[in-house]
Design a protein around this motif. Structure first.
Motif, PDB file in Angstrom:
ATOM      1  N   HIS A  88       2.018   5.499  -3.406  1.00 57.74           N
ATOM      2  CA  HIS A  88       1.797   4.807  -2.039  1.00 57.74           C
ATOM      3  C   HIS A  88       1.959   3.415  -2.210  1.00 57.74           C
ATOM      4  CE1 HIS A  88      -0.581   8.238  -0.419  1.00 57.74           C
ATOM      5  NE2 HIS A  88      -0.933   8.367  -1.817  1.00 57.74           N
ATOM      6  N   LEU A  90      -4.294  -2.448  -6.216  1.00 60.55           N
ATOM      7  CA  LEU A  90      -2.972  -1.915  -6.339  1.00 60.55           C
ATOM      8  C   LEU A  90      -3.058  -0.611  -5.761  1.00 60.55           C
ATOM      9  CD1 LEU A  90      -0.117  -2.448  -6.988  1.00 60.55           C
ATOM     10  CD2 LEU A  90      -0.811  -1.552  -9.540  1.00 60.55           C
ATOM     11  N   SER A  91      -4.030   0.402  -6.283  1.00 58.02           N
ATOM     12  CA  SER A  91      -3.690   1.858  -5.975  1.00 58.02           C
ATOM     13  C   SER A  91      -4.276   1.946  -4.486  1.00 58.02           C
ATOM     14  CB  SER A  91      -4.815   2.642  -6.853  1.00 58.02           C
ATOM     15  OG  SER A  91      -6.135   2.239  -6.785  1.00 58.02           O
ATOM     16  N   GLU A  92      -5.100   1.107  -4.165  1.00 56.98           N
ATOM     17  CA  GLU A  92      -5.748   1.358  -2.791  1.00 56.98           C
ATOM     18  C   GLU A  92      -5.044   0.609  -1.602  1.00 56.98           C
ATOM     19  OE1 GLU A  92     -10.267   2.996  -4.026  1.00 56.98           O
ATOM     20  OE2 GLU A  92     -10.079   1.145  -3.162  1.00 56.98           O
ATOM     21  N   GLN A  93      -4.424  -0.574  -2.041  1.00 59.01           N
ATOM     22  CA  GLN A  93      -3.976  -1.622  -0.851  1.00 59.01           C
ATOM     23  C   GLN A  93      -2.592  -1.891  -1.006  1.00 59.01           C
ATOM     24  OE1 GLN A  93      -6.742  -4.781  -0.151  1.00 59.01           O
ATOM     25  NE2 GLN A  93      -8.425  -3.892  -1.054  1.00 59.01           N
ATOM     26  N   GLY A  94      -2.000  -1.509  -2.022  1.00 56.83           N
ATOM     27  CA  GLY A  94      -0.627  -1.469  -2.486  1.00 56.83           C
ATOM     28  C   GLY A  94       0.004  -2.809  -2.901  1.00 56.83           C
ATOM     29  N   ALA A 142      -4.559   4.999 -11.695  1.00 59.66           N
ATOM     30  CA  ALA A 142      -4.275   4.058 -10.642  1.00 59.66           C
ATOM     31  C   ALA A 142      -2.831   3.730 -10.480  1.00 59.66           C
ATOM     32  CB  ALA A 142      -5.241   2.706 -11.131  1.00 59.66           C
ATOM     33  N   THR A 143      -2.187   3.755 -11.424  1.00 61.25           N
ATOM     34  CA  THR A 143      -0.801   3.390 -11.557  1.00 61.25           C
ATOM     35  C   THR A 143       0.084   4.510 -10.658  1.00 61.25           C
ATOM     36  OG1 THR A 143      -0.824   1.964 -13.210  1.00 61.25           O
ATOM     37  CG2 THR A 143       1.565   2.793 -12.616  1.00 61.25           C
ATOM     38  N   TRP A 169      -0.864   4.518  -7.015  1.00 55.87           N
ATOM     39  CA  TRP A 169       0.118   3.558  -6.247  1.00 55.87           C
ATOM     40  C   TRP A 169       1.598   3.732  -6.110  1.00 55.87           C
ATOM     41  CZ3 TRP A 169       3.992   0.654  -9.295  1.00 55.87           C
ATOM     42  CH2 TRP A 169       4.504  -0.367  -8.267  1.00 55.87           C
ATOM     43  N   THR A 188       1.290   0.079   1.043  1.00 57.53           N
ATOM     44  CA  THR A 188      -0.037  -0.110   1.332  1.00 57.53           C
ATOM     45  C   THR A 188      -1.072   0.560   0.899  1.00 57.53           C
ATOM     46  OG1 THR A 188       0.095   1.619   3.257  1.00 57.53           O
ATOM     47  CG2 THR A 188       0.710  -0.769   3.955  1.00 57.53           C
ATOM     48  N   GLY A 189      -0.813   1.249  -0.295  1.00 56.19           N
ATOM     49  CA  GLY A 189      -1.661   1.942  -1.145  1.00 56.19           C
ATOM     50  C   GLY A 189      -2.485   3.109  -0.347  1.00 56.19           C
TER      51      GLY A 189
END
Length: 264
Positions: free
Chosen positions: A133, A184-188, A126-127, A130, A136-137
């Motif tokens: 991106h 964090l990964s999908e929406q930053g 996930a990190t 992120w 905004t993820g």
């Protein structure tokens, strides 16, 4: 996992309602019954073998009781320990499995089992997503699509699951099993900052109103449980609606209707 969540919520609700039944206008019989219910629910929680639910329940109960009365927190801990000793130690109900899971909590850093190692690798994945991106993820549902391109080579392809109902099956690892890393990964950064601001506002609001009669203590305990559980789990599965109800209760407690306040 669903059972451990439902039982933990019931245990915390019983503790909160028992706290509300204290004082000169409280019902002593009701209070004793609620404490007995909370003590009884420690057994099904223990034999759920969910380390995450154990930790989240312990933290939430501690916050709930300390917010009320430090001596009450100590008595609650003694009652829970006594119930665990009688039900698990004295009667031998699930004792070997519970002991193994308790031992594994202390080894998650020094000698993690495969499930813990996979979870660490999913957090790393996930990190990395992120980092590609940051603002905004990668977008909703992007983690499962980008996982293989960012995951360490040692990450398992799936997790083994087996019980009397579903039998044996292999569950794909399609999320980081951490709500904060998922956001964090999908929406930053924008998403995680908004997410943190929302939960901080809910927590502070529930803390302010935990000393008042009503749903305040229960909302605080259940919200703390969710916040801790999200450190090693994410929303989804059969308890999603129940989690949504709890978050709605927390919002209702933290941000009460002005008309209700004027009426009181």
């Amino acid at each position: 996992m669903a059972r451990s969540t439902v039982v933990a919520f019931g245990l915390l609700a019983a503790l909160a309602l028992a706290r509300g039944a204290r004082g000169p206008h409280g019902n002593p019989a009701l209070r004793r019954g609620l404490y007995a219910a909370a003590a009884f629910l420690t057994f099904p929680l223990a034999v759920s073998f969910s380390r995450g639910s154990w930790i989240a329940t312990a933290v939430a109960a501690a916050v709930l009781l300390l917010r009320s009365d430090a001596r009450l927190a100590l008595r609650g801990a003694l009652v829970a320990a006594a119930a665990g000793v009688v039900l698990v130690g004295g009667l031998g109900l699930g004792s070997s499995g519970v002991a193994e899971r308790l031992d594994s909590i202390g080894s998650v850093q020094a000698a993690p089992d495969q499930s813990v190692s996979d979870r660490y690798d999913l957090w790393t994945t996930a990190t990395r997503i992120w980092q590609d991106h940051p603002a905004t993820g990668a977008g909703p549902k992007a983690f499962q699509q980008l996982r293989d391109g960012h995951a360490p080579l040692r990450l398992s392809s799936g997790s083994d699951a087996e019980d009397a109902t579903i039998g044996f099956q292999r569950e794909p690892l399609l999320s980081p099993h951490n709500m904060y890393f998922l956001v964090l990964s999908e929406q930053g950064l924008l998403g995680i900052v908004a997410y943190a601001a929302l939960f901080l506002a809910l927590l502070l609001g529930c803390l302010r109103r935990a000393g008042r009669p009503g749903a305040g203590p229960a909302a605080l305990g259940l919200l703390v449980w969710i916040l801790v559980d999200f450190l090693y789990a994410d929303i989804g599965g059969t308890t999603t609606v129940l989690t949504s109800v709890v978050l709605g209760l927390a919002a209702r407690t933290a941000f009460p209707d002005p008309a209700d306040a004027e009426a009181r």
